[in-house]
Design a protein around this motif. Sequence first.
Motif, PDB file in Angstrom:
ATOM      1  N   LYS A   1      17.581 -25.474  40.022  1.00 28.84           N
ATOM      2  CA  LYS A   1      18.221 -26.535  40.818  1.00 28.84           C
ATOM      3  C   LYS A   1      18.029 -26.295  42.314  1.00 28.84           C
ATOM      4  O   LYS A   1      18.787 -25.567  42.933  1.00 28.84           O
ATOM      5  CB  LYS A   1      19.710 -26.603  40.489  1.00 28.84           C
ATOM      6  N   VAL A   2      17.011 -26.907  42.870  1.00 31.41           N
ATOM      7  CA  VAL A   2      16.726 -26.746  44.300  1.00 31.41           C
ATOM      8  C   VAL A   2      17.003 -28.033  45.072  1.00 31.41           C
ATOM      9  O   VAL A   2      16.898 -28.068  46.292  1.00 31.41           O
ATOM     10  CB  VAL A   2      15.249 -26.331  44.512  1.00 31.41           C
TER      11      VAL A   2
ATOM     12  N   GLN B   1      19.480 -35.017  47.365  1.00 32.54           N
ATOM     13  CA  GLN B   1      20.373 -35.078  46.203  1.00 32.54           C
ATOM     14  C   GLN B   1      20.359 -33.696  45.537  1.00 32.54           C
ATOM     15  O   GLN B   1      19.316 -33.238  45.068  1.00 32.54           O
ATOM     16  CB  GLN B   1      19.882 -36.167  45.240  1.00 32.54           C
ATOM     17  N   PRO B   2      21.507 -32.990  45.517  1.00 33.94           N
ATOM     18  CA  PRO B   2      21.496 -31.568  45.134  1.00 33.94           C
ATOM     19  C   PRO B   2      21.213 -31.259  43.665  1.00 33.94           C
ATOM     20  O   PRO B   2      20.898 -30.125  43.319  1.00 33.94           O
ATOM     21  CB  PRO B   2      22.904 -31.085  45.513  1.00 33.94           C
ATOM     22  N   ASP B   3      21.283 -32.262  42.752  1.00 35.85           N
ATOM     23  CA  ASP B   3      21.047 -31.977  41.334  1.00 35.85           C
ATOM     24  C   ASP B   3      19.573 -31.941  40.959  1.00 35.85           C
ATOM     25  O   ASP B   3      19.227 -31.626  39.823  1.00 35.85           O
ATOM     26  CB  ASP B   3      21.758 -33.020  40.451  1.00 35.85           C
ATOM     27  N   GLY B   4      18.715 -32.300  41.910  1.00 34.15           N
ATOM     28  CA  GLY B   4      17.274 -32.268  41.633  1.00 34.15           C
ATOM     29  C   GLY B   4      16.834 -30.853  41.299  1.00 34.15           C
ATOM     30  O   GLY B   4      17.424 -29.873  41.751  1.00 34.15           O
ATOM     31  N   ALA B   5      15.782 -30.754  40.487  1.00 29.79           N
ATOM     32  CA  ALA B   5      15.359 -29.426  40.034  1.00 29.79           C
ATOM     33  C   ALA B   5      13.859 -29.376  39.838  1.00 29.79           C
ATOM     34  O   ALA B   5      13.189 -30.392  39.666  1.00 29.79           O
ATOM     35  CB  ALA B   5      16.067 -29.073  38.723  1.00 29.79           C
TER      36      ALA B   5
ATOM     37  N   MET C   1      19.593 -43.255  33.397  1.00 36.15           N
ATOM     38  CA  MET C   1      18.723 -42.518  32.455  1.00 36.15           C
ATOM     39  C   MET C   1      18.677 -41.031  32.843  1.00 36.15           C
ATOM     40  O   MET C   1      18.781 -40.150  31.982  1.00 36.15           O
ATOM     41  CB  MET C   1      17.323 -43.134  32.520  1.00 36.15           C
ATOM     42  N   ALA C   2      18.533 -40.759  34.138  1.00 35.82           N
ATOM     43  CA  ALA C   2      18.493 -39.362  34.599  1.00 35.82           C
ATOM     44  C   ALA C   2      19.835 -38.663  34.334  1.00 35.82           C
ATOM     45  O   ALA C   2      19.866 -37.505  33.901  1.00 35.82           O
ATOM     46  CB  ALA C   2      18.142 -39.310  36.081  1.00 35.82           C
ATOM     47  N   LEU C   3      20.941 -39.377  34.576  1.00 31.90           N
ATOM     48  CA  LEU C   3      22.270 -38.806  34.314  1.00 31.90           C
ATOM     49  C   LEU C   3      22.447 -38.534  32.816  1.00 31.90           C
ATOM     50  O   LEU C   3      22.962 -37.489  32.417  1.00 31.90           O
ATOM     51  CB  LEU C   3      23.371 -39.743  34.810  1.00 31.90           C
TER      52      LEU C   3
ATOM     53  N   VAL D   1      26.843 -41.223  42.610  1.00 33.64           N
ATOM     54  CA  VAL D   1      26.085 -39.968  42.613  1.00 33.64           C
ATOM     55  C   VAL D   1      26.060 -39.446  44.050  1.00 33.64           C
ATOM     56  O   VAL D   1      25.659 -40.168  44.960  1.00 33.64           O
ATOM     57  CB  VAL D   1      24.638 -40.193  42.110  1.00 33.64           C
ATOM     58  N   PRO D   2      26.492 -38.193  44.268  1.00 27.29           N
ATOM     59  CA  PRO D   2      26.539 -37.683  45.640  1.00 27.29           C
ATOM     60  C   PRO D   2      25.146 -37.414  46.208  1.00 27.29           C
ATOM     61  O   PRO D   2      24.243 -37.009  45.489  1.00 27.29           O
ATOM     62  CB  PRO D   2      27.314 -36.360  45.494  1.00 27.29           C
TER      63      PRO D   2
END
Length: 395
Positions: free
Chosen positions: A87-88, A145-149, A65-67, A117-118
């Motif tokens: 994106k932090v 997880q680097p895509d978090g924002a 869902m997030a993707l 997911v990396p």
Amino acid sequence: MEKENYDVIVIGGGPIGLATAYHLGKRKAKTLVLEQFTFVNQLGSSAGVSRQFRIPYPEEYMVQMALDAQPYWVELEKQTDTKLLDKVGTLWFGDPEVHSTEGNIAEAEESLNALNVPYIKLTSKEIEEKYHFKNLPETYTGLFQPDGASINFKETNETLLNLCRKAETVQLQENSPVIKINQIGKLFEVITPNGIYIAEKLAIIPGPYINSVINLLDFKIEATYWNMSSAYFKKTDPEIQYPTWFVFQNPVGENGNQFYGFPSVDWDHPEYIRVAPDFVINPIEEPSDRTLIPNQQELDYTAQWVKDHMTGLGTEPEYTSTCLIALSKIANKELLIDFAPSYVPNHKNIVLYATGWAAKFTPFLGKIMSDLALDGHTDFDITPFQLGHKYFKAI
């Protein structure tokens, strides 16, 4: 009195209601949004104007869902000059055994692995060295997880409101609580203090005020209400920065002991960082029982955690507020997206988003809700959320 006819009436003009109207407008459906308060208010869901976008979840379908939501954020961001997602990254850390309303670290890792997911695994010491926390138990583990924002939610709301204002087929009405819904054959007659409106379809998205609307259709949802506390802590080190984060810990007495936080952002008290408890000591019975004054104990526990485990911040909670959310009685507080139950006339023409934390899915949920309203189905798999048969009850 002249009664205006619409294809869809959206009840609830919060961000998800506006996102639904935006997508309906893109398909040229004649749409009316009814908001009981004013637009862009702080009276539902979370406090403050930032939210977390994250991909870690214990369930694969939630990771998916997030993707799936990501391209809808990208599309919405193109409609404004302001960055909506900062994106932090997402940092989850704490006791790997703990299961909370947010999930569990080990299960989240499994789901991320399953969908390729990396992310980076972290030890307690690495979390302290890289992310400015301190005095963490050695047994704690984490994932980054680097895509978090951090979502600029005020701007998200404003952007959606402006897009709805510009849409030829969308009309907006604020200060318009729905006081009655009549069924006239296959049509709905929706009555507010400001007028009477007719529609073929209803999209009901009033956030924590869900029961005040669906009670008019003779059913209710089994829900619990959290009036959550929120506070900001002043930076003593102007250079300090944090990702979005969540800590998993076992409760200690009345202290739920789970906290989450945000980076400082230039659009919301830039010299401060928001840290909030992810628990309430006393749930409330009804939305009308809410208070705008946070629970002092919850703030004290949060301030103590900041003092013990964070660096570069003062320990006095400031700019405090509360937020109200309706949570289903489902164990992990799942989202509920469904049609009205079959004993309600025209139930297939009534779609609801009822409970759960969903700011991170806002533009994507708008797409899903508009599909369900216009087509009766969506291409996305929403079976995990079609839980009305369990949680809707006839009155």
